[in-house]
Scaffold this motif. Sequence first.
Motif, short mmCIF file in Angstrom:
data_model
loop_
_atom_site.label_atom_id
_atom_site.label_comp_id
_atom_site.label_asym_id
_atom_site.label_seq_id
_atom_site.Cartn_x
_atom_site.Cartn_y
_atom_site.Cartn_z
N PRO A 1 0.79 -1.23 0.00
CA PRO A 1 0.00 0.00 0.00
C PRO A 1 0.83 1.28 0.00
N ARG A 2 2.02 1.27 0.57
CA ARG A 2 2.79 2.50 0.72
C ARG A 2 4.09 2.44 -0.07
N THR A 3 4.34 3.49 -0.87
CA THR A 3 5.65 3.64 -1.50
C THR A 3 6.49 4.67 -0.75
N THR A 4 5.93 5.32 0.25
CA THR A 4 6.65 6.32 1.05
C THR A 4 6.93 5.73 2.42
N LYS A 5 8.15 5.24 2.62
CA LYS A 5 8.55 4.67 3.89
C LYS A 5 9.78 5.39 4.40
N PRO A 6 9.67 6.10 5.51
CA PRO A 6 10.84 6.81 6.04
C PRO A 6 11.88 5.85 6.57
N ALA A 7 13.13 6.28 6.54
CA ALA A 7 14.23 5.46 7.05
C ALA A 7 14.75 6.07 8.34
N PRO A 8 14.96 5.27 9.37
CA PRO A 8 15.49 5.81 10.63
C PRO A 8 16.87 6.44 10.42
N GLY A 9 17.07 7.59 11.00
CA GLY A 9 18.36 8.25 10.91
C GLY A 9 18.49 9.24 9.78
N HIS A 10 17.59 9.20 8.80
CA HIS A 10 17.65 10.17 7.70
C HIS A 10 17.11 11.52 8.17
N LYS A 11 17.76 12.59 7.74
CA LYS A 11 17.33 13.93 8.13
C LYS A 11 16.04 14.31 7.41
N ILE A 12 15.08 14.85 8.15
CA ILE A 12 13.83 15.33 7.59
C ILE A 12 13.87 16.86 7.56
N PHE A 13 13.64 17.44 6.39
CA PHE A 13 13.69 18.89 6.22
C PHE A 13 12.29 19.49 6.38
N PRO A 14 12.20 20.75 6.76
CA PRO A 14 10.88 21.39 6.94
C PRO A 14 10.20 21.65 5.61
N TYR A 15 8.89 21.84 5.67
CA TYR A 15 8.10 22.16 4.48
C TYR A 15 8.19 23.66 4.22
N LEU A 16 8.68 24.04 3.05
CA LEU A 16 8.97 25.45 2.75
C LEU A 16 7.94 26.12 1.86
N LEU A 17 6.92 25.40 1.42
CA LEU A 17 6.00 25.96 0.43
C LEU A 17 4.73 26.55 1.03
N ARG A 18 4.58 26.49 2.36
CA ARG A 18 3.36 27.02 2.97
C ARG A 18 3.26 28.53 2.74
N HIS A 19 2.13 28.96 2.17
CA HIS A 19 1.85 30.38 1.87
C HIS A 19 2.82 30.97 0.84
N LEU A 20 3.54 30.14 0.12
CA LEU A 20 4.47 30.64 -0.91
C LEU A 20 3.74 30.76 -2.24
N VAL A 21 3.87 31.90 -2.89
CA VAL A 21 3.30 32.10 -4.22
C VAL A 21 4.29 31.54 -5.25
N ILE A 22 3.87 30.53 -5.99
CA ILE A 22 4.73 29.89 -6.98
C ILE A 22 4.21 30.30 -8.36
N ASP A 23 4.94 31.20 -9.01
CA ASP A 23 4.43 31.79 -10.25
C ASP A 23 5.45 31.81 -11.38
N ARG A 24 6.57 31.12 -11.25
CA ARG A 24 7.56 31.13 -12.33
C ARG A 24 8.28 29.78 -12.39
#
Length: 282
Positions: free
Chosen positions: A33-56
Amino acid sequence: MAAMLRAEGRAINRKRVQRLMRRMGIAALGPKPRTTKPAPGHKIFPYLLRHLVIDRPNQVWAADITYVPIGRGFLYLVAVIDWASRAVLAWRLSNTMDVSFCVSALEEALARFGRPEIFNTDQGSQVTSAAFTGTLAAAGVSISMDGRGRWMDNVFIERLWRSLKHEDVYLKAYADGREARAGIGGWIAFYNHSRPHQALGNRTPMSVWRAASRRRAARRLWICRFAWTTLARCPHTHSRHNISKQLDNLPGRGNGAFQPSGPPSWSSRRGPLQTAPRVHSN
């Protein structure tokens, strides 16, 4: 399975079938069912697109992995897309969920289309690996990752998967990887160059990407031309002759397709740009 056994006259329910299948090690032949499986020890980065206008184009890229059913099993497909234009920049098929085919698609996109400001992915072990994030960091790209279970954070590539599967994969029922690679490649070429996109004003994704790229290139060359009048050296790696030649060869030059309004109002090195007055000899 339980329904088939009951049809044969056996008194059995679903829970007993599940228990017997677990004890015998029998599992359905198909993707998990899942193709997205996190791996222990891998760095997780924050989500940067919240309220960002993407126009180019080349402002934000995204990548994701999905599965493609074939005759006797399935394959994994990764794609890199540009958010603003919806263009598919690179893709790869693989029969395993290792990181190599993801890095290969990323390197192709960077080599052919430049680099984005932000690259957004989910939290799967392939895209959180050191090989993948290291490639982005080496290119100077900011890394963004979806929240756990937040498929809407990467909605445009999820919509791409829906179109691909309903318009191509499910209709053609590929027998093997060779057929799948040829068919998917043909559909992606059609999607990029021929299929009009309603959200893009009925233009194709790649035409939107290329038009914006030409405008950026034209503005960069105009900056170079005006910088030559005040700076000892152009901030970009162009000669005076090449700048003039490239400006004259821009698509649409002279017919109003793109006419810059004038030089930028300031220079980071010498303040306001001032064109040197011309001296006319008598």
